[in-house]
Design a protein around this motif. Sequence first.
Motif, PDB file in Angstrom:
ATOM      1  N   SER A  13      -7.161 -11.739  -1.919  1.00  0.00           N
ATOM      2  CA  SER A  13      -7.472 -11.174  -0.905  1.00  0.00           C
ATOM      3  C   SER A  13      -7.472 -12.212   0.440  1.00  0.00           C
ATOM      4  N   SER A  16      -3.111 -13.381   3.602  1.00  0.00           N
ATOM      5  CA  SER A  16      -2.936 -12.450   4.396  1.00  0.00           C
ATOM      6  C   SER A  16      -1.849 -11.518   4.099  1.00  0.00           C
ATOM      7  N   VAL A  17      -0.721 -12.332   3.639  1.00  0.00           N
ATOM      8  CA  VAL A  17       0.591 -11.344   3.097  1.00  0.00           C
ATOM      9  C   VAL A  17       0.208 -10.525   1.948  1.00  0.00           C
ATOM     10  N   CYS A  18      -0.455 -10.876   1.077  1.00  0.00           N
ATOM     11  CA  CYS A  18      -1.050 -10.447  -0.276  1.00  0.00           C
ATOM     12  C   CYS A  18      -1.783  -9.164   0.311  1.00  0.00           C
ATOM     13  N   ARG A  19      -2.712  -9.589   1.238  1.00  0.00           N
ATOM     14  CA  ARG A  19      -3.777  -8.570   1.750  1.00  0.00           C
ATOM     15  C   ARG A  19      -2.915  -7.220   2.329  1.00  0.00           C
ATOM     16  N   TRP A  20      -2.011  -7.832   3.309  1.00  0.00           N
ATOM     17  CA  TRP A  20      -1.250  -6.531   4.202  1.00  0.00           C
ATOM     18  C   TRP A  20      -0.337  -5.840   2.831  1.00  0.00           C
ATOM     19  N   GLU A  21       0.347  -6.308   1.921  1.00  0.00           N
ATOM     20  CA  GLU A  21       0.903  -5.693   0.711  1.00  0.00           C
ATOM     21  C   GLU A  21      -0.243  -4.616   0.130  1.00  0.00           C
ATOM     22  N   GLU A  23      -3.039  -3.370   1.369  1.00  0.00           N
ATOM     23  CA  GLU A  23      -3.379  -2.485   2.088  1.00  0.00           C
ATOM     24  C   GLU A  23      -2.480  -1.462   2.449  1.00  0.00           C
ATOM     25  N   PHE A  24      -1.002  -1.775   2.463  1.00  0.00           N
ATOM     26  CA  PHE A  24       0.006  -0.997   2.664  1.00  0.00           C
ATOM     27  C   PHE A  24       0.054  -0.114   1.375  1.00  0.00           C
ATOM     28  N   THR A 132      -0.290 -19.482   3.664  1.00  0.00           N
ATOM     29  CA  THR A 132      -1.350 -18.582   4.148  1.00  0.00           C
ATOM     30  C   THR A 132      -2.749 -18.824   4.046  1.00  0.00           C
TER      31      THR A 132
END
Length: 140
Positions: A13, A16-21, A23-24, A132
Motif C-alpha cells: 500500500s 502508489s502504483v500498487c495502491r491505484w491498481e 483501488e481500481f 514509488t
Amino acid sequence: LLFPERLNIIYDSKCSVCRWEVEFLDSVQKSNQQQQQQSLNTLPIRFTDLESTNGYDSTLPSNGGITYAQGMKSFHAVTSDGRVLHGVPVFREAYELVELGWLWNWTVDAPWMGKVANVFYDLFARYRTDITRGSPVLEL
C-alpha cells in the motif's frame, strides 16, 4: 477452500502504483456487485496489505506462504484453492474476476506478447520501490 473470495491479492500500500491498481480493481468489483444487485459480502477479490498496521502474516493459509520480501518484489496472489500466482498472471486472473479479462487476453492469445508483458512487468517490479518509495526493495 482457503477463503470465501476467489483471489487474495497481496500488495504494497505504500506503492502508489500498487495502491491505484488495488483501488481500481476494488471499485470495479463493488460496482459490478451493485449492478448485479448482489451482496458486497460476496466480492471475488480480497486484498492483503504487506504494510498493514496489524502486520503481515505469511503463515496464514490465505497468504500462501508468500513472505514479505517475496511480496515486495512482485505482485502476488493466492487463489481460494491455494494456487500462488505472481507477476502478469495476477493481473490476468484479477481482471477476469472483475469482468475485464479482455484487457489482458492479448497476453494469452499471442504467447509472444505474453512474454513481452512478462519482461516489462519484471523490469518494472525490479525497480518499483526505487520509483514509488525512493528505496531499493532490499533496503525496505
